[in-house]
Design a protein around this motif. Structure first.
Motif, PDB file in Angstrom:
ATOM      1  N   UNK A 207     -38.796  -4.689  -4.578  1.00  0.00           N
ATOM      2  CA  UNK A 207     -38.606  -3.359  -5.180  1.00  0.00           C
ATOM      3  C   UNK A 207     -38.025  -3.489  -6.586  1.00  0.00           C
ATOM      4  N   UNK A 208     -37.169  -4.472  -6.781  1.00  0.00           N
ATOM      5  CA  UNK A 208     -36.617  -4.705  -8.112  1.00  0.00           C
ATOM      6  C   UNK A 208     -37.707  -5.105  -9.100  1.00  0.00           C
TER       7      UNK A 208
ATOM      8  N   UNK B 296     -31.955   4.095 -16.821  1.00  0.00           N
ATOM      9  CA  UNK B 296     -30.711   3.470 -16.359  1.00  0.00           C
ATOM     10  C   UNK B 296     -30.786   3.127 -14.882  1.00  0.00           C
ATOM     11  N   UNK B 297     -31.279   4.048 -14.071  1.00  0.00           N
ATOM     12  CA  UNK B 297     -31.370   3.798 -12.630  1.00  0.00           C
ATOM     13  C   UNK B 297     -32.288   2.615 -12.336  1.00  0.00           C
TER      14      UNK B 297
ATOM     15  N   UNK C 243     -31.779  -1.110 -10.578  1.00  0.00           N
ATOM     16  CA  UNK C 243     -32.599  -1.640  -9.480  1.00  0.00           C
ATOM     17  C   UNK C 243     -33.180  -2.997  -9.861  1.00  0.00           C
ATOM     18  N   UNK C 244     -33.634  -3.115 -11.111  1.00  0.00           N
ATOM     19  CA  UNK C 244     -34.296  -4.341 -11.573  1.00  0.00           C
ATOM     20  C   UNK C 244     -33.370  -5.550 -11.551  1.00  0.00           C
ATOM     21  N   UNK C 245     -32.087  -5.319 -11.577  1.00  0.00           N
ATOM     22  CA  UNK C 245     -31.123  -6.425 -11.634  1.00  0.00           C
ATOM     23  C   UNK C 245     -31.301  -7.397 -10.476  1.00  0.00           C
ATOM     24  N   UNK C 246     -31.717  -6.899  -9.306  1.00  0.00           N
ATOM     25  CA  UNK C 246     -31.866  -7.770  -8.139  1.00  0.00           C
ATOM     26  C   UNK C 246     -32.938  -8.836  -8.325  1.00  0.00           C
TER      27      UNK C 246
ATOM     28  N   UNK D 271     -41.402   4.309 -11.252  1.00  0.00           N
ATOM     29  CA  UNK D 271     -40.011   4.406 -11.669  1.00  0.00           C
ATOM     30  C   UNK D 271     -39.348   5.643 -11.074  1.00  0.00           C
ATOM     31  N   UNK D 272     -40.048   6.746 -11.069  1.00  0.00           N
ATOM     32  CA  UNK D 272     -39.481   7.984 -10.525  1.00  0.00           C
ATOM     33  C   UNK D 272     -39.175   7.865  -9.038  1.00  0.00           C
TER      34      UNK D 272
END
Length: 248
Positions: free
Chosen positions: A213-214, A133-134, A138-141, A244-245
Motif C-alpha cells: 500500500x505504501x 501529506x497523508x 503512507x509512503x514512508x513504509x 491517493x484519495x
C-alpha cells in the motif's frame, strides 16, 4: 495493408504496432539491451524478438488479452490473478542477472525524489496539501531496506497478458533489474486493490501488505507530474489521483 497504430509515444521512447509486430523506438540503447537480455533470462512467457536495428526493436505480439487496465474493472477471475502472482514469484526467484540494468533507486534517492515531487504537487496547486501529506506518510513504509530480487520494474496491469487461466505473456522489460519485489506486486495491483489477496495467494509467501500500500502511494506521488507532462491523465477515474484519495 495493416495500419500503423501508435501504442504509446513520449519524449523517451515510442511503440508502434503494425499487424502482429510491435516496433519499439528508443534512443537509449542500454535500455534496449537490458530489455532484450531480460527476456532471454526470465522463466515467464515474453515476446519473441524478431529483429533489432538500433534504435528499433521489433517484437512479436503475445497471445491472449491484457489482464486489465488502470481505471477500468478487470474481468479476470481470481484464479487468473493468482496465476499472475505465481508467475511473478517465479521471476523473483530467478537468480539476479550479473550484468542486467542498474539497481533500482535506493532509499535515500527515493526519499529525496519523493520530497521534491510532494513539494511541487502542493506548490503548483496540483493536489491539496492534506492529500499529499497523508500519502507521504503512507509512503514512508516503503522506504525501508529490502533484499533485491530480479524484478520487472514496470509491471503495470497492461503489461500482463493472459489466455484462459494462464499467463501468456509479460511485455515491456526495459526497466528490468535488481529491485524491491514488493514494488512489482504493488505496480501490478495499483488501482485494483480488490485483487491483491488473489495475487498474494498465487505468489505463495507472506508479504507485508502495508508496504505494498505504501508503494501505491509512493508510485502515484512520483508519477503524477511526469504523466501530466507527457500527455497522460492521472486524474482519470480509478487512476493515480483516485489511488491517493483512497488512502485518506
Amino acid at each position: 495493408m495493416d495500419e500503423v497504430e501508435v501504442v504509446v509515444a513520449h519524449s523517451e521512447r515510442a511503440t508502434l504496432r503494425v499487424g502482429d509486430v510491435f516496433l519499439k523506438v528508443d534512443a537509449d540503447q542500454a535500455r534496449i539491451d537490458a530489455e532484450v537480455e531480460a527476456m532471454t533470462l526470465v522463466p515467464v512467457p515474453t515476446p519473441e524478438v524478431l529483429w533489432r536495428k538500433p534504435p528499433v526493436l521489433a517484437i512479436a505480439a503475445v497471445p491472449g488479452t491484457v489482464l486489465g487496465r488502470l481505471g477500468e474493472p478487470s474481468t479476470a477471475s481470481p484464479a487468473v490473478w493468482a496465476a499472475v502472482g505465481a508467475a511473478i514469484r517465479k521471476l523473483h526467484d530467478t537468480p539476479l542477472p550479473p550484468r542486467l540494468g542498474r539497481a533500482g533507486r535506493g532509499r535515500d534517492e527515493l526519499t529525496a525524489e519523493l520530497d521534491v515531487e510532494c513539494e511541487l504537487l502542493v506548490t503548483n496547486g496540483v493536489l491539496p496539501a492534506d492529500l499529499v501529506t497523508r500519502n507521504r506518510e503512507v509512503a514512508e513504509a516503503a522506504l525501508r531496506p529490502w533484499t533485491p530480487a530480479f524484478t520487472h520494474g514496470d509491471l503495470q496491469i497492461v503489461h500482463v497478458f493472459v489466455d484462459g487461466d494462464e499467463v501468456s505473456g509479460i511485455i515491456d522489460w526495459s526497466e528490468a533489474g535488481p529491485g524491491d519485489p514488493l514494488y512489482d506486486l504493488a505496480t501490478l495491483t495499483l488501482g485494483h486493490e480488490e485483487h491483491l489477496d488473489d495475487v498474494v495467494e498465487g505468489y505463495g509467501t507472506d508479504v507485508d501488505l502495508d508496504v505494498i500500500r505504501a508503494w501505491w502511494s509512493l508510485r502515484s506521488l512520483l508519477a503524477i507530474r511526469w504523466l501530466t507532462e507527457h500527455g497522460f491523465d492521472p486524474t482519470a477515474p480509478g487512476c493515480e489521483v483516485d489511488v491517493l484519495k483512497s488512502r485518506m
